[in-house]
Structure formats: C-alpha cells, structure tokens
Design a protein around this motif. Structure first.
Motif, PDB file in Angstrom:
ATOM      1  N   GLU A  62     -44.417 -49.715  10.614  1.00 50.76           N
ATOM      2  CA  GLU A  62     -43.383 -50.689  10.966  1.00 50.76           C
ATOM      3  C   GLU A  62     -43.469 -51.109  12.431  1.00 50.76           C
ATOM      4  O   GLU A  62     -42.845 -52.107  12.834  1.00 50.76           O
ATOM      5  CB  GLU A  62     -41.968 -50.116  10.717  1.00 50.76           C
ATOM      6  CG  GLU A  62     -41.648 -49.799   9.272  1.00 50.76           C
ATOM      7  CD  GLU A  62     -42.204 -48.443   8.871  1.00 50.76           C
ATOM      8  OE1 GLU A  62     -42.370 -48.231   7.680  1.00 50.76           O
ATOM      9  OE2 GLU A  62     -42.487 -47.627   9.768  1.00 50.76           O
ATOM     10  N   ILE A  65     -44.127 -54.679  13.620  1.00 50.62           N
ATOM     11  CA  ILE A  65     -43.110 -55.732  13.595  1.00 50.62           C
ATOM     12  C   ILE A  65     -42.566 -55.894  15.007  1.00 50.62           C
ATOM     13  O   ILE A  65     -42.358 -54.891  15.709  1.00 50.62           O
ATOM     14  CB  ILE A  65     -41.975 -55.372  12.611  1.00 50.62           C
ATOM     15  CG1 ILE A  65     -42.553 -55.121  11.207  1.00 50.62           C
ATOM     16  CG2 ILE A  65     -40.929 -56.475  12.546  1.00 50.62           C
ATOM     17  CD1 ILE A  65     -41.560 -54.542  10.219  1.00 50.62           C
ATOM     18  N   ARG A  75     -37.426 -58.424  15.004  1.00 54.95           N
ATOM     19  CA  ARG A  75     -37.561 -59.121  13.728  1.00 54.95           C
ATOM     20  C   ARG A  75     -37.526 -58.102  12.593  1.00 54.95           C
ATOM     21  O   ARG A  75     -37.798 -56.904  12.774  1.00 54.95           O
ATOM     22  CB  ARG A  75     -38.895 -59.888  13.678  1.00 54.95           C
ATOM     23  CG  ARG A  75     -38.999 -61.012  14.716  1.00 54.95           C
ATOM     24  CD  ARG A  75     -38.129 -62.209  14.310  1.00 54.95           C
ATOM     25  NE  ARG A  75     -38.532 -62.777  13.065  1.00 54.95           N
ATOM     26  CZ  ARG A  75     -39.435 -63.758  12.932  1.00 54.95           C
ATOM     27  NH1 ARG A  75     -40.024 -64.252  14.002  1.00 54.95           N
ATOM     28  NH2 ARG A  75     -39.754 -64.232  11.751  1.00 54.95           N
ATOM     29  N   ALA A  76     -37.167 -58.601  11.408  1.00 57.60           N
ATOM     30  CA  ALA A  76     -37.066 -57.699  10.257  1.00 57.60           C
ATOM     31  C   ALA A  76     -38.395 -57.568   9.534  1.00 57.60           C
ATOM     32  O   ALA A  76     -38.580 -56.625   8.762  1.00 57.60           O
ATOM     33  CB  ALA A  76     -36.003 -58.215   9.280  1.00 57.60           C
ATOM     34  N   PHE A  77     -39.318 -58.504   9.756  1.00 60.86           N
ATOM     35  CA  PHE A  77     -40.599 -58.415   9.053  1.00 60.86           C
ATOM     36  C   PHE A  77     -41.691 -59.004   9.932  1.00 60.86           C
ATOM     37  O   PHE A  77     -41.428 -59.679  10.939  1.00 60.86           O
ATOM     38  CB  PHE A  77     -40.535 -59.189   7.720  1.00 60.86           C
ATOM     39  CG  PHE A  77     -40.482 -60.674   7.889  1.00 60.86           C
ATOM     40  CD1 PHE A  77     -41.664 -61.439   7.876  1.00 60.86           C
ATOM     41  CD2 PHE A  77     -39.280 -61.333   8.093  1.00 60.86           C
ATOM     42  CE1 PHE A  77     -41.602 -62.804   8.042  1.00 60.86           C
ATOM     43  CE2 PHE A  77     -39.225 -62.697   8.257  1.00 60.86           C
ATOM     44  CZ  PHE A  77     -40.389 -63.443   8.225  1.00 60.86           C
ATOM     45  N   GLU A  79     -45.686 -60.921   9.417  1.00 65.63           N
ATOM     46  CA  GLU A  79     -46.606 -61.456   8.425  1.00 65.63           C
ATOM     47  C   GLU A  79     -47.841 -62.007   9.146  1.00 65.63           C
ATOM     48  O   GLU A  79     -47.725 -62.657  10.181  1.00 65.63           O
ATOM     49  CB  GLU A  79     -45.952 -62.559   7.605  1.00 65.63           C
ATOM     50  CG  GLU A  79     -46.832 -63.032   6.461  1.00 65.63           C
ATOM     51  CD  GLU A  79     -46.126 -64.070   5.608  1.00 65.63           C
ATOM     52  OE1 GLU A  79     -45.954 -63.841   4.414  1.00 65.63           O
ATOM     53  OE2 GLU A  79     -45.736 -65.117   6.179  1.00 65.63           O
ATOM     54  N   ARG A 106     -47.685 -58.871   4.410  1.00 61.45           N
ATOM     55  CA  ARG A 106     -46.330 -58.940   4.949  1.00 61.45           C
ATOM     56  C   ARG A 106     -45.747 -57.537   4.912  1.00 61.45           C
ATOM     57  O   ARG A 106     -45.969 -56.782   3.966  1.00 61.45           O
ATOM     58  CB  ARG A 106     -45.499 -59.883   4.063  1.00 61.45           C
ATOM     59  CG  ARG A 106     -44.084 -60.115   4.546  1.00 61.45           C
ATOM     60  CD  ARG A 106     -43.360 -60.938   3.474  1.00 61.45           C
ATOM     61  NE  ARG A 106     -41.950 -61.104   3.775  1.00 61.45           N
ATOM     62  CZ  ARG A 106     -41.430 -62.172   4.368  1.00 61.45           C
ATOM     63  NH1 ARG A 106     -42.207 -63.191   4.692  1.00 61.45           N
ATOM     64  NH2 ARG A 106     -40.151 -62.245   4.613  1.00 61.45           N
ATOM     65  N   SER A 108     -42.010 -55.381   5.816  1.00 61.60           N
ATOM     66  CA  SER A 108     -40.610 -55.383   6.267  1.00 61.60           C
ATOM     67  C   SER A 108     -40.246 -53.953   6.623  1.00 61.60           C
ATOM     68  O   SER A 108     -40.930 -53.011   6.229  1.00 61.60           O
ATOM     69  CB  SER A 108     -39.690 -55.925   5.169  1.00 61.60           C
ATOM     70  OG  SER A 108     -39.863 -55.186   3.985  1.00 61.60           O
ATOM     71  N   ARG A 109     -39.145 -53.822   7.366  1.00 59.06           N
ATOM     72  CA  ARG A 109     -38.849 -52.504   7.934  1.00 59.06           C
ATOM     73  C   ARG A 109     -38.579 -51.464   6.847  1.00 59.06           C
ATOM     74  O   ARG A 109     -38.868 -50.298   7.015  1.00 59.06           O
ATOM     75  CB  ARG A 109     -37.637 -52.595   8.859  1.00 59.06           C
ATOM     76  CG  ARG A 109     -37.971 -53.301  10.147  1.00 59.06           C
ATOM     77  CD  ARG A 109     -36.980 -52.995  11.241  1.00 59.06           C
ATOM     78  NE  ARG A 109     -37.278 -53.810  12.411  1.00 59.06           N
ATOM     79  CZ  ARG A 109     -38.231 -53.508  13.293  1.00 59.06           C
ATOM     80  NH1 ARG A 109     -38.952 -52.417  13.154  1.00 59.06           N
ATOM     81  NH2 ARG A 109     -38.463 -54.293  14.318  1.00 59.06           N
ATOM     82  N   SER A 113     -45.641 -52.686   2.731  1.00 60.14           N
ATOM     83  CA  SER A 113     -46.524 -53.856   2.804  1.00 60.14           C
ATOM     84  C   SER A 113     -46.739 -54.469   1.441  1.00 60.14           C
ATOM     85  O   SER A 113     -46.781 -53.763   0.431  1.00 60.14           O
ATOM     86  CB  SER A 113     -47.892 -53.447   3.341  1.00 60.14           C
ATOM     87  OG  SER A 113     -47.796 -53.147   4.709  1.00 60.14           O
TER      88      SER A 113
END
Ligand code: ATP
Length: 688
Positions: A62, A65, A75-77, A79, A106, A108-109, A113
C-alpha cells in the motif's frame, strides 16, 4: 513488444494523473534528485507484476499509494497503466486481439491489487507470463536499476542464467513450466488422494453390500410391519366407529328421553299454574259464602224477632179472645137473666091481667117496665152485637195472627232451615277454605321441600357431573395408556417375530454353536471376529462330520498368558463349553492397541476389538467389517431377540395392567354416568 505510454494516477509522488510518452528510439527522463525518476521505473515494474514491497522501497504494497503531502491529502488508490503497441500481434493468445494493449494495475488501501488487460480483469500470473514471453517483467534483468550492472557482473550463475533466458526469450516458457510443474504436482497429489479414496471405497463396498442386503430385508420386514400396523389400526378404527355409532344411538335415545321429560315437566308446570290461578276464585267463593251466611244469620235473627212479636200478638189475641169469651159468657148470662126477667115479667103480666083493674095500672107500669127492659135488652143486644163483631174481628185477627204465626213459624222454620243450610254451607266453605289453606300450606311446604330437594339434587348433579368428567378423563388417560401399552407390545412382538423369522434356519443335523452361545451386549462383533464361521458348526456328535468337541483344559501345559493390555473374552461368553480353549486364548483390546500387540502374541492366541477387528498370532489381521460380519450380525440379532423378548414380557405385563386399569376405569365411568343420569332424574323430579 513496444511500450508507448505509461500513465500514473496516485502512484507514489504522482498524485495527479500523468502520462509518460515513450517514443521511438531512446526516451530519457531528466530531473533533479528526488523529483521521481526512480518512481517511474518502479511504476513500470509494478504494473508488470512486482510482488515485493521492498523492491518498491516500501514496507507494504500500500506504500505505493500517494501518502499525502503539505496541503494534499493521501489518495485511496493508485493506478498505473502501461500501453503497449501490438500492431504486429506478437502478444500471447488471450491478449492478442487488439492492436493496442493496455495493461493496468490498481491497488486500494484495503482491497489489494487487481489487473486488467484492455479493461478485462485478468490474473497477475497471466500478466507476468505476458511480460516474461516478451523477455521483460518485474524480475527481468532487462530492467536495469541503479547499481544493477555491477550486481550482474558479480552475480552467481543462477542469476546470470536468468539474463540469458531473458535474452533467449524463454523466460515465459520457464514461468509456464513452473506453473505446469505446480499443476502437475497438484494433479499427482489429487490422483494419489483419489486412489486412496478408491481403496477406502472398495473396502467399504463389501460392507455396504451386506448393509444393502440387510436394508432390503429391513424394508421387507418394515413393509410387513407397516401393513400389520395398518390392519391393526383399521381394526381399532372399526371398533371405535362401532362404539361411536352405539354411543350416538344411546345419546339420541337419552336426548329423546330428556325431551319427553322436559315436555312432561312443562305440562306439570302449566297444571300447577292453572291450579294456582283457580285458588283466588275458590277464596272469593268462600268469601261470598261467608257473606251469605252473615246475611242469613241476620235474616234469621229478624225472623226470630218477628216470631216473638207474632207470638206476643197471638198471646194478646188469645187474651182478647178470652176476654171476649168472658164477655160472651157474661152477655149470655145477661141474656139468660133477661129471658128469666122476660118470663118473670110475662108471669107477672099474667098475674096482673088476672089482678084486673088495679092491674091496669100495674100493667101499664109493667108495660112501661117491659119497654124499658126491651130498650135495655135492645141496648144490650146492640152491645152484644158489637161485642160479637168485636169477637168476630178478634177471631179474624186471631186467625190472621194464627196464620201469620203459622207463616212466621214456617218462615222461621224456613229461615232456620236456610240458616242451617247456610251454616252448613258456611261450615263447608270454612272446611273447604281450611282444606284449601291446608292444601296451600301443604303445597307450600311441598314446594319448599321440593326446592330444598332441587338444591340438594342440583349439588348432587354437579358432583355427579364432576365425578363423571373426572372418570371420563381418567378413562381417556387409561385408554391412551392401554393403547400405548398395546402398541408397544405389538411393536415388540412384531420385532420379536421378525427377528425370530430372520434367525430361523433350515432344519439341520443339530443347532449351530452360534445359536447356543450367549455373549454380553457389545461383544457380539468381538466374538464374531474371534470365531468367524467356526461358530456355525454344531457341537460334535457321532453323526456330524464337522463340529466342536468339548475338551478339558490341557493338564500338562497351561496356556500362555495373553498380553497384559488384553481383557479375556471368555468371561463375556457363556453356553458353549466347547469354546473354552479358543476363548482362553482370545483377548479383547482397544482397536488402536491391536497392531502394537500382535507381534507379542503366542501361538494360538488372537486379539479382537469390540468393533470387530482381528489380529492373529500368525500375522493374519482383518479390519472390522471386512469379514465374518454375518456371524457378528447374527449374534447381535440373537442378543436383540433375547432383549426384545424380555422387553416383550414386561410390555405384556404392562399392557395387561393398563387393560385391567382401563376396564376398571371404564366401569367406574359407566357408574358415574349412571349416577349422573340418576342425579339428573332426581333434579328433574325435584323441579317438577
Ligand atoms: P534520485 O536521483 O536521488 O534517485 P529520483 O529523481 O529518482 O531521485 P525518486 O527517488 O524517484 O527521485 O523520488 C523520491 C520522491 O518520491 C521523494 O520526494 C519522496 O518523498 C517521493 N515519494 C516516494 N514515495 C511516495 C509516496 N508514497 N507518497 C508521496 N511521495 C512519495
């Protein structure tokens, strides 16, 4: 494979969406320290499937990110999209359907993936194989980072081999081979497991076949049992239906009797009302009779007074008559005196006529005297006539008075008669009234008595109804207990019959030992395993070619002892002395202990488990259920038959007791019903 663009969004320092164009020839990125050049290379490796956070200079994946900066929230994700030119269509199958290939990764927290190829989700492994085929990838040495050349020069042969494989374009094959090997290993493992399962299933097939046969027999017996139970229920239902019809008829008759009794009670009530309605008229009649008596009494008193007055008038008339009679006698005396005087005077006249002249004067005097006397007589006759008239009037009045007296007497007699009649009537009326009063009083007493009896009868009826309800309830409970007892008895009898049929054998030379032995419950499988088909043989006689001889224990050499952990089977078995030698050398152990103890067995010894496993001194062993289950099953069924017969005896006794109790309670209910009917009659009688 030619990369044309690298798009980043939220990846490390690339917080805003950005795109790196990779043109033909050499593309370079120039910038000061810390501006993010290495982040671009990491983005390339990351999108190609890098799995090591440390290779991304982070502790967890993570960390790629954007973590936030002054004035910019995290940011939450993140990409990264790598655009590949596939105009030559050299991508592997599955990716090779477009001129432009967009591989996106991609993260996200909290979601991990995901990979997409041209918008379609794909596996990480597929992406890794795609780049490996092209001699690239996250681990590829074709991506050279700072200091990596020096590392390659000093690398070990294995690492160099990787460089050569990449150069030869077989890194993808290597990755595929690894995957295929992993799959092959998994398949081989699955095959081994399947073979084990097949073995286990094969071992179970024999047991299942036996169970299937037993189940088929069970189904046959169960069907017969169901049929018999159905018949039993039908018979019971028919009996219950007949009882219901009879009870309905009895109830109908009882209802009819109740209706008739109620109609009769209504009629008696109407009669009583009519009688009560007649009472005032009788009372009025009695009052009228009393008034008549009083009036007649008054009339009688008046008539008696009149009689007295008439008698007084009659006495007065009699006195007047006596007076008249005296007057008449006196007048008659006077009349006689006048006649005598007239005769004397006539004599004197005659003397005087003879006495001549001088006599003339005397004659004249006499004539004058005579005239005076005649006048006197006339006067007296007039008085007499008046007196006679008076007498006649008096006589008439006397007659009238007599008549009146007679009439008064007759009236008095009539009045007395009427009075006596009235008195009699009054007496009769009084007697009638007294009788009516007495009857009314008696009726009142009877009514009160009837009311009291009705109260008592009502209480008695309530008691009788309560007793009847209780008796009926207890009878119902007893009936249910009887039905339950009889059902239990029937079920046990059916099971005993079915087991007896199942265990019945064709007539043979003698009873098999299996039918003679007794074994403690729970040890049937152990005995079956210990003796197997040997139990099917009978005790030996001269006529039997196969059988068990009863031998005395060997006197010279005592049998070797069983392992200490083994429990002798002999105490659990009875009824077969011929088995003594075999059982003395058979021990019962826990199923888990058998294999360990088998090697220690002495010649002739064997161990069994309660589940039916067998370990023999000579190395033979048989798992539970694999053989001789028929003998164990027969032993179990024999034990079950004995237990069922014992239970059946108890159930028969209980059913008989329940039936007797039910009969008693039925009789008691009938008694209560009769008592209730009697109490109901008593109450109706009291009401009436
Ligand atoms: P050098 O020439 O010294 O190697 P560089 O130009 O390669 O530098 P990078 O090392 O790529 O620069 O970039 C480092 C920068 O990226 C640092 O400023 C660091 O703060 C920033 N950075 C790294 N990870 C993150 C992240 N997760 N969120 C925000 N910023 C990050």
């Amino acid at each position: 494979m030619r990369f044309t663009r690298l798009r980043l969004n939220g990846f490390k320092s690339f917080v805003d969406p950005g795109e790196l164009l990779i043109g033909d020839g050499l593309t370079g990125v120039v910038g000061p320290n810390g501006c993010g050049k290495s982040n671009l290379v990491e983005a390339l490796r990351w999108v190609m499937g890098e799995t090591r956070p440390t290779a991304m200079r982070g502790e967890g994946m993570e960390d790629v990110i954007f973590a936030g900066a002054a004035g910019r929230p995290a940011r939450a994700f993140a990409e990264v999209v790598l655009v590949i030119d596939n105009a030559e269509r050299r991508a592997p199958a599955g990716f090779n359907d477009a001129d432009r290939l967009e591989i996106a990764r991609r993260i996200s927290r909290d979601g991990g993936s995901t990979y997409r190829a041209n918008g379609r989700e794909v596996r990480a492994r597929d992406v890794a194989v795609l780049f490996a085929d092209a001699g690239s990838g996250a681990l590829s040495p074709s991506l050279v980072r700072q200091g990596q050349v020096a590392e390659l020069v000093a690398a070990r042969p294995r690492a160099r081999r990787r460089v050569l494989e990449d150069a030869a374009g077989i890194a993808g094959l290597y990755a595929r081979r690894q995957e295929a090997e992993a799959r092959l290993a998994a398949t081989e493992e699955n095959l081994a497991r399947a073979a084990e399962v097949v073995e286990a299933l094969r071992a179970r097939i024999a047991g299942l076949a036996r169970e299937a046969r037993a189940a088929a027999r069970y189904r046959t017996i169960a069907a017969a049992l169901r049929e018999a139970e159905g018949l039993l229920l039908l018979v019971r239902w028919q009996a219950a239906e007949a009882a219901r019809v009879a009870a309905a008829a009895v109830a109908g008759a009882a209802l009819a009797r109740v209706g008739a009794a109620e109609a009769a009670a209504l009629a008696r009530g109407r009669e009583r009302e009519a009688a009560e309605a007649g009472l005032p008229a009788a009372r009025e009649e009695a009052t009228v009779a009393a008034a008549i008596v009083a009036r007649l009494e008054a009339e009688r008193a008046g008539l008696e007074a009149e009689v007295e007055r008439a008698e007084a008038a009659a006495q007065a008339a009699a006195a007047a008559l006596a007076q008249i009679d005296a007057d008449l006698a006196r007048e008659e005396g006077l009349d006689r005196d006048a006649g005598a005087t007239e005769a004397r005077l006539a004599g004197e006249a005659l003397g005087l006529s003879r006495a001549a002249p001088g006599e003339e004067r005397r004659l004249a005097a006499a004539a004058a005297a005579a005239r005076a006397a005649a006048a006197d007589l006339e006067g007296r006759e007039g008085a007499l006539a008046a007196l006679t008239e008076d007498a006649a009037a008096l006589a008439a009045r006397h007659g009238e008075a007599e008549r009146q007296r007679a009439e008064a007497g007759a009236a008095a007699a009539a009045a007395a008669d009427a009075a006596s009649r009235a008195r009699r009537a009054a007496a009769e009326a009084a007697a009638g009234e007294a009788r009516a009063a007495a009857a009314a009083a008696a009726a009142e007493v009877a009514r009160e008595g009837g009311q009291a009896r009705a109260g008592v009868a009502e209480a008695g009826l309530a008691e009788a109804e309560a007793a009847l309800a209780e008796a009926v309830g207890r009878e119902g409970v007893a009936r249910a207990a009887r039905a339950s007892g009889e059902g239990e008895q029937a079920a046990l009898a059916a099971e005993a019959l079915a087991l007896a049929r199942l265990l019945a054998r064709a007539p043979g030379p003698g009873p098999a030992l299996v039918d003679l032995v007794t074994v403690a419950a729970g040890f049937e499988a152990a005995l079956g395993a210990a003796l197997g088909e040997d139990l099917e043989a009978p005790p030996a006689t001269a006529a039997t070619p196969v059988g068990w001889e009863t031998l005395a224990p060997a006197a010279d050499a005592p049998p070797p002892p069983l392992p200490a952990a083994a429990e002798p089977l002999a105490p659990r078995v009875g009824g077969a002395p011929a088995l003594a030698r075999r059982l003395a050398q058979t021990g019962v152990v826990a199923a888990a202990d058998g294999p360990g103890l088998q090697a220690a067995l002495r010649p002739g010894q064997r161990l069994v488990s309660r589940e039916g496993d067998l370990w023999r001194w000579d190395g033979f062993r048989a798992a539970a259920g694999s053989q001789q289950a028929t003998t164990a099953l027969r032993l179990t069924q024999l034990n079950r038959l004995a237990a069922v017969r014992e239970d059946l005896a108890g159930a028969e006794a209980r059913a008989a007791g329940a039936a007797a109790a039910h009969r008693l309670l039925t009789a008691r209910a009938a008694e209560c019903a009769a008592a209730e009917a009697a109490a109901r009659d008593t109450r109706r009688e009291a009401d009436r």
